[in-house]
Design an enzyme around this catalytic site. Sequence first.
Site, mmCIF file in Angstrom:
data_model
loop_
_atom_site.group_PDB
_atom_site.id
_atom_site.type_symbol
_atom_site.label_atom_id
_atom_site.label_comp_id
_atom_site.label_asym_id
_atom_site.label_seq_id
_atom_site.Cartn_x
_atom_site.Cartn_y
_atom_site.Cartn_z
ATOM 1 N N GLU A 104 37.180 -61.313 -33.071
ATOM 2 C CA GLU A 104 35.868 -60.590 -32.681
ATOM 3 C C GLU A 104 36.480 -58.920 -32.821
ATOM 4 O OE1 GLU A 104 33.201 -61.382 -31.586
ATOM 5 O OE2 GLU A 104 33.544 -63.279 -31.838
ATOM 6 N N PHE A 105 35.666 -57.988 -32.904
ATOM 7 C CA PHE A 105 35.928 -56.795 -32.919
ATOM 8 C C PHE A 105 36.622 -56.116 -31.847
ATOM 9 C CE2 PHE A 105 31.976 -56.749 -35.829
ATOM 10 C CZ PHE A 105 32.766 -56.964 -37.121
ATOM 11 N N ASP A 200 28.649 -41.664 -48.030
ATOM 12 C CA ASP A 200 27.361 -41.746 -48.256
ATOM 13 C C ASP A 200 27.141 -42.249 -49.862
ATOM 14 O OD1 ASP A 200 24.762 -41.163 -49.470
ATOM 15 O OD2 ASP A 200 24.635 -39.434 -48.209
ATOM 16 N N HIS A 201 26.685 -43.280 -50.347
ATOM 17 C CA HIS A 201 26.881 -43.928 -51.629
ATOM 18 C C HIS A 201 26.032 -43.029 -52.578
ATOM 19 C CE1 HIS A 201 22.991 -45.868 -50.381
ATOM 20 N NE2 HIS A 201 22.771 -45.732 -51.931
ATOM 21 N N GLU A 239 11.381 -46.035 -52.493
ATOM 22 C CA GLU A 239 11.705 -47.429 -52.540
ATOM 23 C C GLU A 239 10.096 -48.289 -52.652
ATOM 24 O OE1 GLU A 239 14.413 -48.474 -49.708
ATOM 25 O OE2 GLU A 239 15.944 -47.291 -50.423
ATOM 26 N N HIS A 263 21.461 -38.952 -47.094
ATOM 27 C CA HIS A 263 21.179 -38.949 -48.192
ATOM 28 C C HIS A 263 20.525 -37.525 -49.015
ATOM 29 C CE1 HIS A 263 22.509 -42.978 -48.329
ATOM 30 N NE2 HIS A 263 21.384 -43.568 -48.439
#
Length: 512
Positions: A104-105, A200-201, A239, A263
């Site tokens: 668990e985190f 941020d891709h 999108e 973005h």
Amino acid sequence: MPNDAHPLNEPGRTARNIDPCILVIFGATGDLTGRKLTPALYNLGREGSLPANFACVGFARKQKSDEEFRNEIKQDISDFSRVKPIDENYWKTLHDQLFYHQSEFDDDAGYERLKEKLSGLDTRLSTRGNRLFYLSVQPKFFPVIIEKLSKHGLIYDHEDETKWSRVIIEKPFGRDSDSATALQKDISHHLHESQIFRIDHYLGKETVQNLLVFRFANSIFESLWNNRHIDHVQITVAEDIGIGSRGHFFEEEGLLRDVVQNHMMQLLSHVAMEPPVSLSADAIRDEKVKVLKSIRPLSEEDMKEGVIRGQYGPGFINGEPAIGYREEKDVDPKSAIETFLALRLFIDNWRWAGVPFYLRAGKRLPKRGTEIAIIFKDAPGVLFQQRDNPNLPNVLAMRIQPDEGIAMRINCKVPGPSSPIQPVKMDFRYSSYFGQSPPEAYERLIWECITGDGTLFARSDEVSESWKILTPILDYWEKNQPKDFPNYASGTWGPKQADEIMEKVGRHWRIL
């Protein structure tokens, strides 16, 4: 230049040291890991861009063995890698570098077991104690994971010269100005800014990276990059898909938090920034922050006239029926969450004074595409202009996705004695010119994290300034709930009010 040096090698990149390390992915059973992160690791390793001494440990709450995890990763790579089929020879190498850790985190015992596992891998694989932690989890888990990593000695002092630890944080970073400030305060107790990589891709996409080269390595354009020559700028993130299985997430975040705050503000700052004094990470990010600080605050009148929100209803995408947002899984049937946003911003500095920046983003639009369009001012009307059929303005369009490239629209004479003027397009495409598709964004970003270069990642003051611009919109929406949702059909370009903010001043959105 040495005789064996390749003249087209990117200066600096191959010269950087790639330290041995272990990458720990929190949320390793999630969609992002399967679709993006592990295929990115596979492609980096296949091309020789991962350190020779490397391991990846998946951290998640589900029970499974190392071998089960490896088999799932192999299937994900087969399904989602940009290079197919899978290279079985390299897979044997990556297979032995993949491990799984269940916890668990918030479980202290789990972090102690993780510490022991990583120490054992250090001894076995000679990874020298270097750690890269990727938090591919819901934002609410960021503080607790970082606190536990620090508590159990998995985060080192940033001045330690013998080994390093870095943390990659997925967007969104906060939900508004106050929460972003609180989150930064929480994690700064345990991490130095140089150890934080807010991913941020979009910044990993080749066309975004090429923006700086395009602007500052080509004087022909830099001399035109100002309010004397540019009429307005359009940035579109479209999108055609809906929210899919992300209903719970989208109900909490909405489009402004999910797309615009990160973005789109990154794209805007790259377009508008001044030349940096160098190509160092801080020099580039300093100029981006200056842009964000120069954006004119939105008044209540701006909220009414220059900020348009929307939510998609039923319609058609590519001829197929599409349900409305309120019919999506895990969405409130009376939801007021926005799936579309159009807004107008002004940058009050010498370069951009008076030039509007129009931002538009949405779900369930007619097609997928991300584009930055620079629309230049019209040529004087005394030559080659027809009163009833004026020439179209010159446009410089940078396609971020798909089909990355740069196009320019110019006016040209049609052959023949009548001399009509017709717009033509000069088009450059990465895939056709270089003979291959650009690498996936996550490949570049993971590589940059391993090398410790923060250029392609948001600094804390960037995040803060972006939220200062957009939080007033959220506050205004909270007090003024929409009464017309859903207000655009799936498969259309958003609510009609979005067209009107352009049309009332004689402008139009570009058709992608």
